[in-house]
Design a protein around this motif. Structure first.
Motif, mmCIF file in Angstrom:
data_model
loop_
_atom_site.group_PDB
_atom_site.id
_atom_site.type_symbol
_atom_site.label_atom_id
_atom_site.label_comp_id
_atom_site.label_asym_id
_atom_site.label_seq_id
_atom_site.Cartn_x
_atom_site.Cartn_y
_atom_site.Cartn_z
ATOM 1 N N ALA A 1 0.843 -1.200 0.000
ATOM 2 C CA ALA A 1 0.000 0.000 0.000
ATOM 3 C C ALA A 1 0.874 1.244 0.000
ATOM 4 O O ALA A 1 2.069 1.189 0.317
ATOM 5 N N MET A 2 0.249 2.356 -0.402
ATOM 6 C CA MET A 2 0.905 3.662 -0.297
ATOM 7 C C MET A 2 0.038 4.526 0.616
ATOM 8 O O MET A 2 -1.171 4.619 0.422
ATOM 9 N N VAL A 3 0.668 5.129 1.609
ATOM 10 C CA VAL A 3 -0.055 5.951 2.574
ATOM 11 C C VAL A 3 0.420 7.388 2.431
ATOM 12 O O VAL A 3 1.627 7.663 2.491
ATOM 13 N N GLU A 4 -0.551 8.279 2.262
ATOM 14 C CA GLU A 4 -0.250 9.698 2.069
ATOM 15 C C GLU A 4 -0.502 10.407 3.391
ATOM 16 O O GLU A 4 -1.601 10.309 3.945
ATOM 17 N N THR A 5 0.522 11.066 3.918
ATOM 18 C CA THR A 5 0.410 11.622 5.272
ATOM 19 C C THR A 5 0.563 13.140 5.314
ATOM 20 O O THR A 5 1.014 13.692 6.309
ATOM 21 N N SER A 6 0.167 13.805 4.205
ATOM 22 C CA SER A 6 0.413 15.254 4.148
ATOM 23 C C SER A 6 -0.265 16.017 5.288
ATOM 24 O O SER A 6 0.218 17.070 5.699
ATOM 25 N N ASN A 7 -1.358 15.470 5.842
ATOM 26 C CA ASN A 7 -2.021 16.146 6.967
ATOM 27 C C ASN A 7 -1.169 16.124 8.236
ATOM 28 O O ASN A 7 -1.441 16.859 9.175
ATOM 29 N N PHE A 8 -0.186 15.230 8.271
ATOM 30 C CA PHE A 8 0.620 15.059 9.481
ATOM 31 C C PHE A 8 2.115 15.139 9.175
ATOM 32 O O PHE A 8 2.914 14.420 9.741
ATOM 33 N N ALA A 9 2.469 15.996 8.228
ATOM 34 C CA ALA A 9 3.852 16.026 7.742
ATOM 35 C C ALA A 9 4.788 16.790 8.666
ATOM 36 O O ALA A 9 5.999 16.652 8.573
#
Ligand SMILES: [Zn+2]
Length: 265
Positions: free
Chosen positions: A129-137
């Motif tokens: 999977a790929m997890v996008e964490t821009s909200n918690f960067a």
């Protein structure tokens, strides 16, 4: 911090291990590359980041390095100074950074945004999977340096070390540093939406599987037997009973599935 290089010239690619001192898997992968010294088609920078924490087998000395970027050369903490040194060391490099967790055995990638680089590169890695964490960067390496992070598996396990090795080689092949081809795979993409906090307690339990949806109304974790119930449906990511001091993990939404771009003719 230990810095080495494969090949000659100025590297535009870097492999980073040991951002957290209690995650030795990536260090093994880097050491193996240094032992074998494979011939590379482009120079690669190799970095073992938090040597002091690795020596003591602790996550960090003063503060979590992956919440400290961009850091400051005059910082009072070891990790504050180290973050600044890493940022200048990694300037201009597409960086591959290895981690391990207490939450999930299968490797997955963490990116700061579904960028062109991420969309092209990550499906070529052996991840689920790929997890996008821009909200918690905030404070993470990829807030300061163009980075793909991978979670290689369970902390301290032999499997995580082997995964780190496979992942590193796939990354170096995908960017053309090592010869050969990679396999493109279809990849679900998740975006972190919320932090799941935990209250102070003696015992913590998690009842759910990462990346498996939790329905509204379902209990998903407990602190000293006090159950936490889902307000709405979510995908748990990086959830574990004791992985972090004050959070169980994160809630995510499922965005998309990245299709393979290879034409099937
Ligand atoms: Zn880590």
């Amino acid at each position: 911090m230990r810095v080495a290089q494969l090949g000659s010239g100025t590297p535009e690619i870097a492999v980073v291990a040991g951002i957290h001192g209690d995650e030795p898997c990536g260090v093994r992968a880097v050491e193996r590359l240094l032992d074998e010294r494979p011939t590379v088609n482009r120079p690669v920078k190799l970095v073992v980041a938090n040597e002091a924490a690795l020596e003591r087998r602790v996550r960090f000395i003063d503060e979590d390095l992956n919440r400290t970027f961009p850091g400051d050369p005059g910082a009072k903490t070891h990790e504050g100074r180290l973050a600044a040194a890493l940022v200048s060391e990694l300037e201009g490099c597409l960086t591959f950074s290895m981690h391990s967790t207490q939450s999930h055995a299968d490797p997955f990638a963490i990116v700061n945004g579904v960028s062109e680089t991420a969309t092209e590169l990550v499906p070529q890695l052996p991840v689920a999977a790929m997890v996008e964490t821009s909200n918690f960067a905030e404070g993470r390496l990829f807030s300061a340096v163009d980075t793909v992070e991978v979670e290689c598996g369970l902390q301290g396990s032999e499997t995580a070390a082997q995964n780190a090795d496979r992942l590193t080689r796939a990354f170096l092949t995908a960017v053309g540093a090592l010869p050969g081809d990679t396999v493109d795979r279809e990849l679900p993409v998740y975006r972190l939406t919320d932090v799941i906090r935990k209250q102070q307690a003696d015992t913590y339990e998690v009842f759910v599987e990462n990346f498996t949806p939790v329905e509204a109304g379902a209990p998903f974790a407990a602190a000293d037997g006090d159950e936490q119930v889902a307000d709405e449906r979510f995908y748990p990511v990086l959830m574990s009973s004791n992985g972090y001091r004050d959070v169980f993990g994160y809630a995510a939404e499922k965005l998309d599935v990245l299709e393979t771009t290879t034409a099937a003719d």
